[in-house]
Every structure is written in structure tokens, then in C-alpha cells.
Scaffold this motif. Structure first.
Motif, PDB file in Angstrom:
ATOM      1  N   GLY A   6      -2.472  33.239   7.254  1.00 47.27           N
ATOM      2  CA  GLY A   6      -3.426  32.586   8.149  1.00 47.27           C
ATOM      3  C   GLY A   6      -4.742  32.176   7.510  1.00 47.27           C
ATOM      4  N   PHE A   7      -4.821  32.169   6.175  1.00 48.22           N
ATOM      5  CA  PHE A   7      -6.077  31.825   5.509  1.00 48.22           C
ATOM      6  C   PHE A   7      -6.524  30.402   5.818  1.00 48.22           C
ATOM      7  CE2 PHE A   7      -4.941  35.130   2.081  1.00 48.22           C
ATOM      8  CZ  PHE A   7      -5.540  36.140   2.825  1.00 48.22           C
ATOM      9  N   PHE A   8      -5.603  29.439   5.813  1.00 48.78           N
ATOM     10  CA  PHE A   8      -5.960  28.055   6.088  1.00 48.78           C
ATOM     11  C   PHE A   8      -6.356  27.883   7.549  1.00 48.78           C
ATOM     12  CE2 PHE A   8      -3.130  27.573   2.377  1.00 48.78           C
ATOM     13  CZ  PHE A   8      -3.990  26.883   1.540  1.00 48.78           C
ATOM     14  N   GLN A   9      -5.592  28.467   8.447  1.00 48.95           N
ATOM     15  CA  GLN A   9      -5.874  28.364   9.875  1.00 48.95           C
ATOM     16  C   GLN A   9      -7.253  28.923  10.181  1.00 48.95           C
ATOM     17  OE1 GLN A   9      -3.048  30.432  12.339  1.00 48.95           O
ATOM     18  NE2 GLN A   9      -3.777  29.476  14.205  1.00 48.95           N
ATOM     19  N   LYS A  10      -7.604  30.020   9.549  1.00 49.82           N
ATOM     20  CA  LYS A  10      -8.913  30.647   9.749  1.00 49.82           C
ATOM     21  C   LYS A  10     -10.048  29.678   9.413  1.00 49.82           C
ATOM     22  CE  LYS A  10     -11.685  34.466   7.961  1.00 49.82           C
ATOM     23  NZ  LYS A  10     -11.761  35.540   6.974  1.00 49.82           N
ATOM     24  N   GLU A  11      -9.818  28.797   8.424  1.00 49.04           N
ATOM     25  CA  GLU A  11     -10.822  27.825   7.993  1.00 49.04           C
ATOM     26  C   GLU A  11     -10.684  26.482   8.711  1.00 49.04           C
ATOM     27  OE1 GLU A  11     -13.387  28.604   6.084  1.00 49.04           O
ATOM     28  OE2 GLU A  11     -12.615  30.651   5.933  1.00 49.04           O
ATOM     29  N   GLY A  12      -9.740  26.387   9.641  1.00 50.11           N
ATOM     30  CA  GLY A  12      -9.539  25.151  10.385  1.00 50.11           C
ATOM     31  C   GLY A  12      -8.796  24.071   9.606  1.00 50.11           C
TER      32      GLY A  12
END
Length: 68
Positions: A6-12
Motif C-alpha cells: 500500500g505504499f503507492f496508495q498511501k501517497e495517492g
């Protein structure tokens, strides 16, 4: 792994992984037509495309330090 954690999702940032069974040729074609933004491809295929005048992509790094 970063997608799954979820690293990318966390950054939008929206990330979609696309399988290219046609290899570097398929990836360079997709980079040229704009249907792919980033690729990890074989250096010689990218250099060949750049030598032919394709400017839709740039090489920004290497993945391995030694030849195959």
C-alpha cells in the motif's frame, strides 16, 4: 511488493502492473503509444529504439551491474 503493502496508495499514486509477454519489443511499443509510463526492459532493446529515433522513452538506470 510496494503495491501490495500500500505504499503507492498511501501517497495517492495509482499503480497498475501490466504483463507484457512480448518482452522488450512490446514494452517499447507501449511506451511509444503512451499506454505504458514505466518499464523495466532489456538495455539492448531500448538502445535499439533510441538509435532508430524513438524519443518517447529514456533510460534512467540499470538493474544489474554485470553482463549476462
Amino acid at each position: 511488493m510496494a503495491v501490495e503493502l500500500g505504499f503507492f496508495q498511501k501517497e495517492g499514486v495509482v499503480v497498475e502492473r501490466i504483463c507484457c509477454p512480448g518482452g522488450t519489443g512490446e514494452m517499447t511499443a507501449k511506451l511509444i503509444d503512451g499506454s505504458l509510463d514505466v518499464a523495466i526492459a532489456l538495455t539492448e532493446g531500448l538502445v535499439a529504439g533510441i538509435a532508430k529515433g524513438h524519443d518517447a522513452y529514456k533510460m534512467i538506470g540499470t538493474y544489474v551491474k554485470s553482463p549476462l
